[in-house]
Design an enzyme around this catalytic site. Structure first.
Site, short mmCIF file in Angstrom:
data_model
loop_
_atom_site.label_atom_id
_atom_site.label_comp_id
_atom_site.label_asym_id
_atom_site.label_seq_id
_atom_site.Cartn_x
_atom_site.Cartn_y
_atom_site.Cartn_z
N MET A 181 0.78 -1.24 0.00
CA MET A 181 0.00 0.00 0.00
C MET A 181 0.82 1.30 0.00
SD MET A 181 -3.19 -1.01 2.56
CE MET A 181 -4.19 0.35 1.98
N GLU A 182 2.12 1.23 -0.18
CA GLU A 182 2.93 2.44 -0.02
C GLU A 182 3.94 2.74 -1.13
OE1 GLU A 182 1.17 1.25 3.66
OE2 GLU A 182 2.78 0.14 2.67
N ASP A 205 1.21 -13.43 2.96
CA ASP A 205 0.04 -14.24 2.61
C ASP A 205 -0.08 -14.30 1.09
OD1 ASP A 205 -2.34 -12.08 1.84
OD2 ASP A 205 -0.88 -11.30 3.28
#
EC number: 2.4.2.1
Length: 236
Positions: A181-182, A205
């Site tokens: 997410m970054e 995961d």
């Protein structure tokens, strides 16, 4: 000079900062990998530390979750504290079938569904890529450590709970290695500020298979990723 989000004094940060998302992970890195580490900032409990690794000064600071939070801290570190390099170290979900749990991924480029870089780049598509020098050093460090690291494109998502799970079919088709997410935002900020950035990830995961790591497995593989990042910092 302090900023709205960092209360460190001038000179508190090293030239290179490791940046996990979790501030408690930053504390873990400082306590377990850095020598003589001291806390230098704690605004909003976003902890930052500076110490040494193999004789070289290194800092570590959390970024929070998502491109907006990461971009704020990266901008202030680059612009106000003289930081030259930020290496994000974090976890990701795999989408490629040949990526396994606990694999280390080095993000050569970062696609995204965020519009942050389009805003930054006057409405155009910006190719969010890692700094080559940092990328090369990380690849060489992994090779020297005997750790197999996958190098390629990752995807920075704006939503954790996506309303469009079919997007993963597209990501797999385009050989996206992992989702986080970054990174795309960090790479955009680094380009805007004329600085350097890299993202190194551990697969926690697998989005396609539903497999997940245990907390012990995550810790072990996370440590491998950290050593790659730290050894790349001290490489000539």
């Amino acid at each position: 000079m302090t900023t709205p989000h960092i209360n460190a004094v001038d000179g508190a940060f090293a030239e290179t900062v490791l940046m996990p998302g979790d501030p408690l992970r930053a504390k873990y890195i400082a306590e377990n990998f850095l020598k003589d580490a001291v806390q230098v900032t704690d605004v909003r409990n976003m902890l930052g530390f500076t110490g040494t690794y193999k004789g070289k000064r290194v800092s570590v600071m959390g970024s929070g979750m998502g491109i907006p939070s990461c971009s704020i801290y990266a901008t202030e570190l680059f612009r106000e504290y003289g930081v030259q390099n930020i290496i994000r170290v974090g976890s990701c979900g795999a989408v490629s079938r040949d990526i396994k749990l606990r694999d280390v991924i080095i993000g050569m480029g970062a696609s995204t569904d965020s519009k942050a870089n389009r805003i930054r780049f006057k409405g155009h598509d910006f190719a969010a890529i890692a700094s080559y020098e940092l990328l090369e050093k990380a690849v060489n460090a992994a090779r020297a450590l005997g750790i197999k690291a996958r190098v390629g494109n990752i995807f920075s998502a704006d939503t954790f709970y996506t309303p469009e799970p079919e997007v993963f079919d597209t990501l797999e088709k385009y050989n996206i290695l992992g989702v986080e997410m970054e990174a795309a935002g960090l790479y955009g900020v680094a380009a805007e500020e004329g600085k350097n950035a890299l993202c190194i990830l551990t697969v926690s995961d697998h989005i396609r298979t539903g497999e997940k790591t245990t907390s012990d497995e995550r810790q072990s593989s996370f440590n491998e990723m950290l050593i790659i990042a730290l050894d790349s910092i001290v490489a000539e």
